[in-house]
Every structure is written in C-alpha cells, then in structure tokens.
Motif scaffolding. Structure first.
Motif, PDB file in Angstrom:
ATOM      1  N   LYS A 218      40.179  33.632  40.512  1.00 42.51           N
ATOM      2  CA  LYS A 218      38.855  33.015  40.407  1.00 42.51           C
ATOM      3  C   LYS A 218      37.933  33.883  39.550  1.00 42.51           C
ATOM      4  O   LYS A 218      37.191  33.394  38.696  1.00 42.51           O
ATOM      5  N   TRP A 221      38.955  33.614  35.930  1.00 44.39           N
ATOM      6  CA  TRP A 221      38.580  32.301  35.416  1.00 44.39           C
ATOM      7  C   TRP A 221      37.063  32.234  35.175  1.00 44.39           C
ATOM      8  O   TRP A 221      36.593  31.737  34.146  1.00 44.39           O
ATOM      9  N   ASP A 222      36.299  32.753  36.132  1.00 45.93           N
ATOM     10  CA  ASP A 222      34.836  32.780  35.976  1.00 45.93           C
ATOM     11  C   ASP A 222      34.447  33.604  34.763  1.00 45.93           C
ATOM     12  O   ASP A 222      33.552  33.242  34.014  1.00 45.93           O
ATOM     13  N   THR A 225      35.319  31.509  31.581  1.00 50.70           N
ATOM     14  CA  THR A 225      34.465  30.339  31.333  1.00 50.70           C
ATOM     15  C   THR A 225      32.986  30.705  31.192  1.00 50.70           C
ATOM     16  O   THR A 225      32.215  29.922  30.656  1.00 50.70           O
ATOM     17  N   GLU A 289      34.756  21.929  34.534  1.00 56.57           N
ATOM     18  CA  GLU A 289      34.491  23.321  34.905  1.00 56.57           C
ATOM     19  C   GLU A 289      33.216  23.829  34.231  1.00 56.57           C
ATOM     20  O   GLU A 289      32.395  24.498  34.843  1.00 56.57           O
TER      21      GLU A 289
END
Ligand code: UDP
Ligand code: MG
Length: 312
Positions: A218, A221-222, A225, A289
C-alpha cells in the motif's frame, strides 16, 4: 554557534523498544552537548501514533530530555512523523527523524551534524548494507526505489525516513499541504543544499515490523500514485496499441466475410471479450485510483490530531 537538536521518533506499539532507545538517545544527546556540538535544550520527541500497547504510558514515564506527543488515533508512520516534524520546527534549529526500533544507526547522527555544520540543509541517511533485513524485504525495497525513479519520482536510493533537516527545510516542507503523504518523495522536492550519509542498517531491537507485506504494498502504491501519472499514460498507450490491432482485425474479418469463411472463430471471439473486458476494468480501476487521490485531497482533512503533549 550551538544548535538546538530535536530527534523526532514516531512510535506505534513500541513498548519493548522504548527503554533501550531512550537510553541510547539520551546518552547520545549528552555526549553531543558535552562536546559542545549541540545546545543543552536539545530534546527527543516521541510521537505515539495511537498505540494499542503501553507505549504512551512508557513515554509519559520518561523524564527530560524526552517530550511525548500523543496523537488522537493511529494515522500511520508518515503522518506521525509529520506531526513530530511540525512540532519540532517551532522549537529546534535542526531536526533528525528516525525509527523507534534502533534499526537506524544512532552514531550516524554525528556525521549528519557534521554535514549540517558544513552548510547542508538536508542530510539523508542511506543504508550502506542491509544484510540484516530478510532477502525478500531487501529485494522488494530495492526494486521499489528503482521503480519509483523510473516512474519519475525522485527518491534518494536506499534511504528511508532517517534524515536530518534544518529548521528552514522543515518549514518549507510544511508548505506542502498534501494529504497523501509520502515524505521520501516530498523531501527531495524541497531542493536546498543536500547530501547523504551512509550507515549500516541493523536488525529491529525488539518487537515486530509494523510494515507487513500488505502495508508495504500500500505504501509503495501510494508513493507511486502520489508522485507520478505515468501509469495513466501507460494505459493510454495500451489503448493506442489495441486500437491499431483492432484495425488489423477489422481488415481480417472483412476479408473473411468476402471469402465466405464467417462461421468459425468462436475461440477468437471469446478471447477478445475476456481480454478486452479485463484490460478495460484494469484501466478504469487505475484511473479510479487517481480520482480517489483527488477525492482525499479535495476534502483537506487534517493529517493528524494531537491529543496531548507531555514533558515540554
Ligand atoms: N510506525 C508508526 N505508525 C504506524 C506504523 C509504524 O508510527 O502505523 C513507526 C514504528 O513505530 C517505527 C517506524 O514507524 O518507529 C517504522 O516502522 P517499522 O520499524 O515497523 O518498519 P520497518 O523498519 O520494518 O520498515
Ligand atoms: Mg524498523
């Protein structure tokens, strides 16, 4: 000129580590004060990130030079760290952030301060080796740094949140108002004169990593993005490629029609439906997202809430 140093340490369920960490950090501060390198008003700031164990009771029991900040609930490592930095910048000239588990080598603080006195505003702690991490953690982490840089976010290779920042640098950092906080990517954006210091990464002193695989994914990914729209652009290119293929397929099917060969092709149709359907869903999800990110940013919710502060 002596400087006021604040060491900022976010803690989540770290009751087993805190006694030892406090002992070592206090000793380090004492030595630095004796050496005339830092001011005697220097402090250790623990941020209790809504721990469920006795972490806060422990922090409260420590005496000066420890300051404890209790967040109203668990907000995650990055937010806890930001809470500490935001607090420290109003009191200190120079701030070092580190983990509570003694994985970051305390002796690197001297080297960091040396660089600071040479005029550097930001000094990144870079792991010279991470033999003590599991091979899996090491490899995934290294792959992550590479990927981040490929996607366009400037992350200092193999550095985490062990770093020195001057008051000035933290003040600039607090002008970044984003809710999707990824400090490793944000700090390099500040610019200013910066350098690195190498240190060997140790094993966790006690307790378990608070970053299990799920949280790590997570976090990665954060990070991606929040700093790059390349994934969306890749989807756009995928769309272009599929469109070109579709032109060829149209041509093919027209020829088949003219030749009178139109009944066979069941497999072809089934594959097309599933592959294209899947790709569309992935694309939509990916765009979603980013919309989610905008959603979170647009609400501008506070990134942390301080319940109380002790030891000031
Ligand atoms: N931490 C935190 N909030 C969380 C998770 C972790 O403040 O929700 C703190 C934790 O107490 C530690 C630091 O963040 O001081 C890094 O966590 P950890 O050592 O578990 O991560 P790892 O070194 O395994 O990546
Ligand atoms: Mg750790």
């Amino acid at each position: 000129m002596k400087n006021n140093l604040y060491i900022v340490v976010p803690c989540y369920n770290e009751e087993e580590c805190l006694d030892e960490t406090t002992k070592r950090l206090t000793k380090k501060l004492d030595n630095l004060i004796k050496g005339g390198i830092i001011d005697k008003k220097s402090r250790i700031v623990y941020i209790d990130d809504g721990s469920k164990d006795k972490t806060w009771e422990k922090i409260e029991s420590f005496k000066s030079p420890v300051i404890g900040i209790k967040l109203s609930r668990n907000r995650g490592h990055q937010n806890a760290l930001l809470a500490g930095l935001t607090y420290a910048k109003d009191h200190a000239d120079v701030i070092i952030s580190m983990d509570a588990d003694l994985q970051d080598d305390i002796d690197a603080i001297d080297k960091m301060l040396e660089k600071y006195h040479k005029g550097y505003e930001i000094v990144y702690g870079v792991r010279s080796e991470r033999k003590k991490d599991s091979a899996f953690k090491r490899n995934t982490a290294l792959a992550f740094y590479k990927l981040m840089n490929k996607l366009g976010a400037e992350v200092v290779y193999n550095s985490a949140d062990y770093r020195l920042m001057s008051k000035r640098a933290v003040e600039e950092l607090s002008n970044f108002e984003e809710v999707n906080l990824f400090l490793r990517g944000l700090v390099p954006l500040i610019g200013l004169k910066s350098t690195t210091v190498e240190y060997p990464r140790a094993e966790r002193f006690a307790g378990e990593s608070k970053y299990p695989l799920k949280k790590m994914i997570k976090f990665a990914w954060d990070g991606i993005t929040s700093f790059s729209i390349k994934p969306i652009r890749m989807i756009l290119w995928l769309g272009v490629i599929i469109f070109i293929i579709s032109l060829l397929i149209t041509l093919y099917s027209l020829i088949m029609k003219l030749v009178g060969n139109t009944v066979s092709g069941w497999t072809f149709i089934i594959c097309s439906i599933w592959i294209l359907g899947g790709l569309q869903m992935i694309s939509l999800g990916l765009v979603g997202e980013y919309i989610g990110k905008i959603y979170a940013e647009s609400k501008k919710r506070p990134r942390f809430i301080i319940e109380k502060i002790v030891g000031e």
